[in-house]
Design a protein around this motif. Structure first.
Motif, PDB file in Angstrom:
ATOM      1  N   GLY A   1       0.849  -1.181   0.000  1.00 49.69           N
ATOM      2  CA  GLY A   1       0.000   0.000   0.000  1.00 49.69           C
ATOM      3  C   GLY A   1       0.882   1.227   0.000  1.00 49.69           C
ATOM      4  N   ASN A   2       0.307   2.364  -0.364  1.00 51.87           N
ATOM      5  CA  ASN A   2       1.127   3.574  -0.320  1.00 51.87           C
ATOM      6  C   ASN A   2       0.829   4.414   0.917  1.00 51.87           C
ATOM      7  OD1 ASN A   2      -1.297   4.711  -1.033  1.00 51.87           O
ATOM      8  ND2 ASN A   2      -0.646   5.331  -3.071  1.00 51.87           N
ATOM      9  N   ARG A   3      -0.062   3.920   1.793  1.00 52.12           N
ATOM     10  CA  ARG A   3      -0.333   4.570   3.070  1.00 52.12           C
ATOM     11  C   ARG A   3      -0.637   3.503   4.111  1.00 52.12           C
ATOM     12  NH1 ARG A   3      -0.686   9.830   2.235  1.00 52.12           N
ATOM     13  NH2 ARG A   3      -1.503  10.666   0.322  1.00 52.12           N
ATOM     14  N   TYR A   4      -0.189   3.755   5.334  1.00 51.60           N
ATOM     15  CA  TYR A   4      -0.559   2.849   6.420  1.00 51.60           C
ATOM     16  C   TYR A   4      -0.438   3.557   7.759  1.00 51.60           C
ATOM     17  CZ  TYR A   4       4.409   1.975   7.421  1.00 51.60           C
ATOM     18  OH  TYR A   4       5.732   2.108   7.744  1.00 51.60           O
ATOM     19  N   ALA A   5      -1.172   3.035   8.718  1.00 53.07           N
ATOM     20  CA  ALA A   5      -1.092   3.487  10.098  1.00 53.07           C
ATOM     21  C   ALA A   5      -0.976   2.222  10.939  1.00 53.07           C
ATOM     22  CB  ALA A   5      -2.331   4.282  10.487  1.00 53.07           C
ATOM     23  N   SER A   6       0.009   2.169  11.806  1.00 55.26           N
ATOM     24  CA  SER A   6       0.226   0.947  12.577  1.00 55.26           C
ATOM     25  C   SER A   6       0.448   1.268  14.042  1.00 55.26           C
ATOM     26  CB  SER A   6       1.434   0.172  12.028  1.00 55.26           C
ATOM     27  OG  SER A   6       2.619   0.918  12.201  1.00 55.26           O
TER      28      SER A   6
ATOM     29  N   PHE B   1       0.748  -7.165  20.875  1.00 53.34           N
ATOM     30  CA  PHE B   1      -0.353  -7.061  19.926  1.00 53.34           C
ATOM     31  C   PHE B   1       0.029  -5.996  18.918  1.00 53.34           C
ATOM     32  CE2 PHE B   1      -4.271  -5.084  18.391  1.00 53.34           C
ATOM     33  CZ  PHE B   1      -4.914  -6.195  17.880  1.00 53.34           C
ATOM     34  N   ASP B   2       0.052  -6.344  17.636  1.00 55.13           N
ATOM     35  CA  ASP B   2       0.363  -5.412  16.547  1.00 55.13           C
ATOM     36  C   ASP B   2      -0.878  -5.245  15.688  1.00 55.13           C
ATOM     37  OD1 ASP B   2       3.038  -5.410  17.346  1.00 55.13           O
ATOM     38  OD2 ASP B   2       3.653  -6.867  15.847  1.00 55.13           O
ATOM     39  N   SER B   3      -1.059  -4.070  15.122  1.00 55.18           N
ATOM     40  CA  SER B   3      -2.149  -3.859  14.173  1.00 55.18           C
ATOM     41  C   SER B   3      -1.740  -2.782  13.180  1.00 55.18           C
ATOM     42  CB  SER B   3      -3.444  -3.454  14.886  1.00 55.18           C
ATOM     43  OG  SER B   3      -3.274  -2.216  15.521  1.00 55.18           O
ATOM     44  N   ALA B   4      -2.349  -2.838  12.005  1.00 54.43           N
ATOM     45  CA  ALA B   4      -2.059  -1.837  10.972  1.00 54.43           C
ATOM     46  C   ALA B   4      -3.229  -1.730  10.011  1.00 54.43           C
ATOM     47  CB  ALA B   4      -0.798  -2.205  10.199  1.00 54.43           C
ATOM     48  N   TYR B   5      -3.540  -0.501   9.643  1.00 58.28           N
ATOM     49  CA  TYR B   5      -4.449  -0.235   8.530  1.00 58.28           C
ATOM     50  C   TYR B   5      -3.565   0.017   7.320  1.00 58.28           C
ATOM     51  CZ  TYR B   5      -8.920   0.321  10.904  1.00 58.28           C
ATOM     52  OH  TYR B   5     -10.077   0.098  11.585  1.00 58.28           O
ATOM     53  N   VAL B   6      -3.844  -0.663   6.215  1.00 56.78           N
ATOM     54  CA  VAL B   6      -3.074  -0.496   4.989  1.00 56.78           C
ATOM     55  C   VAL B   6      -4.039  -0.079   3.891  1.00 56.78           C
ATOM     56  CG1 VAL B   6      -1.567  -1.608   3.313  1.00 56.78           C
ATOM     57  CG2 VAL B   6      -1.471  -2.286   5.713  1.00 56.78           C
TER      58      VAL B   6
END
Length: 135
Positions: free
Chosen positions: A38-43, A75-80
């Motif tokens: 992706g070209n954007r992410y928030a993690s 716990f890890d998470s990311a929006y891609v």
């Protein structure tokens, strides 16, 4: 430790978000490298580190000294996403067991055994062994 990061990439520049070799916001454990782009992410990462054994000890005059053993739950998470498209959430959780030794009275070596489970698409169960040193 709580870490949150939002990193937009330049237009047309896609980046693999998941890299098992890192423990930073650039990598989400429990996912195979180079599977999600992706070209954007928030993690974000949330870790709880606690000692299991903290008794500095050595064996006679052998230049090997045990400093401590500790565990980590994470716990890890990311929006891609790509600009203008839907966001996809990726989550993982796991545990690590680490022990720190001093060898030859000057080099600190950390041995870590890690397990991670990715809950979403492309997620997998992974086991890793890490070796780190600091002089």
């Amino acid at each position: 430790r709580l870490q949150v990061l939002h990193r937009p990439q330049r237009r047309g520049e896609e980046k693999s978000v998941f890299n098992q070799q890192t423990e930073t916001a650039d990598g989400i454990r429990g996912y195979r490298e180079n599977m999600v782009f992706g070209n954007r992410y928030a993690s974000g990462t949330c870790e709880y580190v606690f000692p299991l054994f903290q008794k500095g000890c050595g064996i006679s005059t052998v230049p090997l000294y045990h400093q401590n053993t500790f565990a980590t739950l994470f716990f890890d998470s990311a929006y891609v996403y790509e600009q203008g498209k839907d966001r996809t959430l990726y989550r993982s959780a796991g545990a690590e067991l680490s022990t720190k030794l001093t060898v030859f009275y000057l080099a600190d070596i950390t041995f870590t055994l890690a397990y991670a489970h990715g809950f979403d698409k492309f997620g997998e169960n992974s086991v890793a062994f890490k070796l780190g040193t600091a002089l």
